[in-house]
Design a protein around this motif. Structure first.
Motif, short mmCIF file in Angstrom:
data_model
loop_
_atom_site.label_atom_id
_atom_site.label_comp_id
_atom_site.label_asym_id
_atom_site.label_seq_id
_atom_site.Cartn_x
_atom_site.Cartn_y
_atom_site.Cartn_z
N MET A 1 0.84 -1.20 0.00
CA MET A 1 0.00 0.00 0.00
C MET A 1 0.88 1.25 0.00
N LYS A 2 0.48 2.22 -0.83
CA LYS A 2 1.20 3.48 -0.88
C LYS A 2 0.46 4.53 -0.06
N ASP A 3 1.23 5.41 0.58
CA ASP A 3 0.65 6.51 1.35
C ASP A 3 0.83 7.81 0.58
N ILE A 4 -0.26 8.56 0.44
CA ILE A 4 -0.19 9.89 -0.15
C ILE A 4 -0.79 10.88 0.84
N ILE A 5 0.00 11.90 1.16
CA ILE A 5 -0.44 12.92 2.11
C ILE A 5 -0.45 14.27 1.42
N LEU A 6 -1.54 15.02 1.61
CA LEU A 6 -1.52 16.44 1.28
C LEU A 6 -1.40 17.17 2.59
N ASN A 52 6.73 4.91 -2.27
CA ASN A 52 5.65 4.31 -1.49
C ASN A 52 5.01 5.30 -0.53
N LYS A 53 5.76 6.36 -0.21
CA LYS A 53 5.24 7.38 0.71
C LYS A 53 5.51 8.75 0.09
N ILE A 54 4.43 9.44 -0.25
CA ILE A 54 4.53 10.73 -0.92
C ILE A 54 3.79 11.78 -0.09
N ALA A 55 4.42 12.93 0.08
CA ALA A 55 3.76 14.05 0.75
C ALA A 55 3.85 15.27 -0.16
N ILE A 56 2.71 15.84 -0.48
CA ILE A 56 2.66 17.07 -1.26
C ILE A 56 2.31 18.20 -0.29
N VAL A 57 3.24 19.13 -0.16
CA VAL A 57 3.07 20.23 0.79
C VAL A 57 2.62 21.46 0.02
N ALA A 58 1.51 22.05 0.43
CA ALA A 58 0.95 23.17 -0.32
C ALA A 58 0.43 24.24 0.64
N ASP A 59 0.53 25.49 0.18
CA ASP A 59 -0.09 26.57 0.95
C ASP A 59 -0.99 27.37 0.03
N VAL A 60 -1.44 28.49 0.50
CA VAL A 60 -2.45 29.26 -0.22
C VAL A 60 -1.94 29.78 -1.56
N ARG A 61 -0.61 29.83 -1.72
CA ARG A 61 -0.06 30.31 -2.99
C ARG A 61 -0.28 29.31 -4.12
N SER A 62 -0.50 28.04 -3.77
CA SER A 62 -0.72 27.01 -4.79
C SER A 62 -2.20 26.91 -5.12
N ALA A 63 -2.67 27.81 -5.95
CA ALA A 63 -4.10 27.89 -6.27
C ALA A 63 -4.58 26.58 -6.89
N GLY A 64 -5.71 26.09 -6.40
CA GLY A 64 -6.32 24.90 -6.96
C GLY A 64 -5.67 23.60 -6.59
N TYR A 83 -4.08 2.77 -2.39
CA TYR A 83 -3.52 3.97 -1.78
C TYR A 83 -4.21 4.29 -0.46
N ASN A 84 -3.41 4.77 0.47
CA ASN A 84 -3.93 5.32 1.71
C ASN A 84 -3.74 6.83 1.64
N VAL A 85 -4.84 7.55 1.56
CA VAL A 85 -4.78 8.99 1.28
C VAL A 85 -5.27 9.78 2.48
N LYS A 86 -4.50 10.78 2.86
CA LYS A 86 -4.90 11.63 3.98
C LYS A 86 -4.61 13.09 3.64
N THR A 87 -5.45 13.97 4.15
CA THR A 87 -5.19 15.41 4.09
C THR A 87 -4.99 15.89 5.52
N ILE A 88 -3.87 16.53 5.77
CA ILE A 88 -3.56 17.07 7.09
C ILE A 88 -3.54 18.59 6.99
N PHE A 89 -4.36 19.23 7.78
CA PHE A 89 -4.45 20.69 7.78
C PHE A 89 -3.87 21.24 9.07
N LEU A 90 -2.87 22.10 8.94
CA LEU A 90 -2.27 22.74 10.11
C LEU A 90 -2.92 24.11 10.29
#
Length: 288
Positions: A1-6, A52-64, A83-90
């Protein structure tokens, strides 16, 4: 299983700190990837075990970026990728974010829109990100968290068990060849009887059963090993609490062939039952 995090959230909430932690835990991190490239990138890495483990880090400048991320993941799931998909909001309270901006003197992405007013920029950012926050799998308010506490919270989310973050590296070495430069903890076992002076053991190493048994045939060796286990069992959780993800334990004897090797092997047997990430390096075992 692959992990994808936003990983996304408010400016100043600690995304850089979180990204550093995720890199330490084996995630391939991409900061502010253009939204148009997310689907292409995830599809390209779908069949690669390297990612197998990907994290895409984004802030408000990355529109859409949020909608692009969800669309890309939905497309993969339709193709039956596992895939195991999660969105983490700080998140962060405005007054704390304002204080952090004043301390760092950084420019808010929306500062120009409001003639340099950080307060107004933060309010606008919160409105823009409200839908993302509402749909996030996890929301972490970092207002009252220091860096280590944030790492602890992410550990719970990503790893489940804080032990998974700690990498224990065991090294045997010979003092006559120098102490390992990266050692966090060094133990000298030259105080113990030396198998080198036994003609039947001289040309063997601590990997051989008769050498290992010889080293631990002495009460002082057994007692030292037990005391070492107790001390490290006590210290390891404290190191994790302080944000440490790697511990290098170096055990040294004269040449690095006999006593130190036997001790590292004994510690490896013990720790491997309790910790998932234990490695061994007998640095000087081939040197005579």
């Amino acid at each position: 299983m692959k992990d994808i995090i936003l990983l996304t959230g408010m400016s100043g909430a600690g995304k850089s700190t979180a990204m550093s932690f995720m890199e330490d835990t084996g995630y391939y991190c991409i900061d502010n990837m253009p939204a148009e490239l997310i689907s292409t990138f995830i599809n390209l890495t779908a069949s690669s075990e390297r990612y197998n483990k990907i994290a895409i880090v984004a802030d408000v400048r990355s529109a859409g970026v949020y909608s692009a991320f969800r669309d890309a993941v939905a497309d993969l799931l339709e193709q039956h990728y596992d895939y195991n998909v999660k969105t983490i909001f700080l998140d962060i309270k405005n007054h704390v974010a304002l204080k952090r901006y004043k301390l760092t003197r950084r420019k808010h992405p929306f500062a120009d829109k409001f003639n340099g007013s950080i307060e107004q920029a933060l309010e606008h950012e919160r409105e823009v990100l409200a839908p993302v926050r509402q749909n996030a799998d996890y929301v972490i308010d970092t207002s009252d968290l220091d860096a280590n506490q944030l790492r602890g919270r992410l550990t719970q989310i990503l790893l489940g068990d804080e032990k998974a973050i700690m990498n224990i590296n065991l090294i045997s070495f010979g003092f006559k060849h120098g102490i390992p430069n990266d050692a966090d903890f060094v133990l000298d076992v030259r105080c113990l009887p030396n198998p080198y002076w036994n003609d039947a053991l001289k040309d063997k190493t601590g990997l051989d059963k008769d050498v290992y048994d010889y080293v631990f045939s002495f009460d002082e060796s057994v007692t030292l090993l037990e005391k070492l286990k107790d001390m490290l069992d006590y210290l390891n959780p404290l190191y994790i609490k302080e944000g440490k993800s790697q511990l290098v334990i170096a055990i040294g004897c004269t040449g690095g062939n006999h006593r130190s090797v036997a001790f590292v092997e004994a510690l490896n047997t013990y720790f491997s039952r309790k910790w998932p990430n234990v490695t061994v390096n007998h640095r000087d075992i081939k040197r005579r």
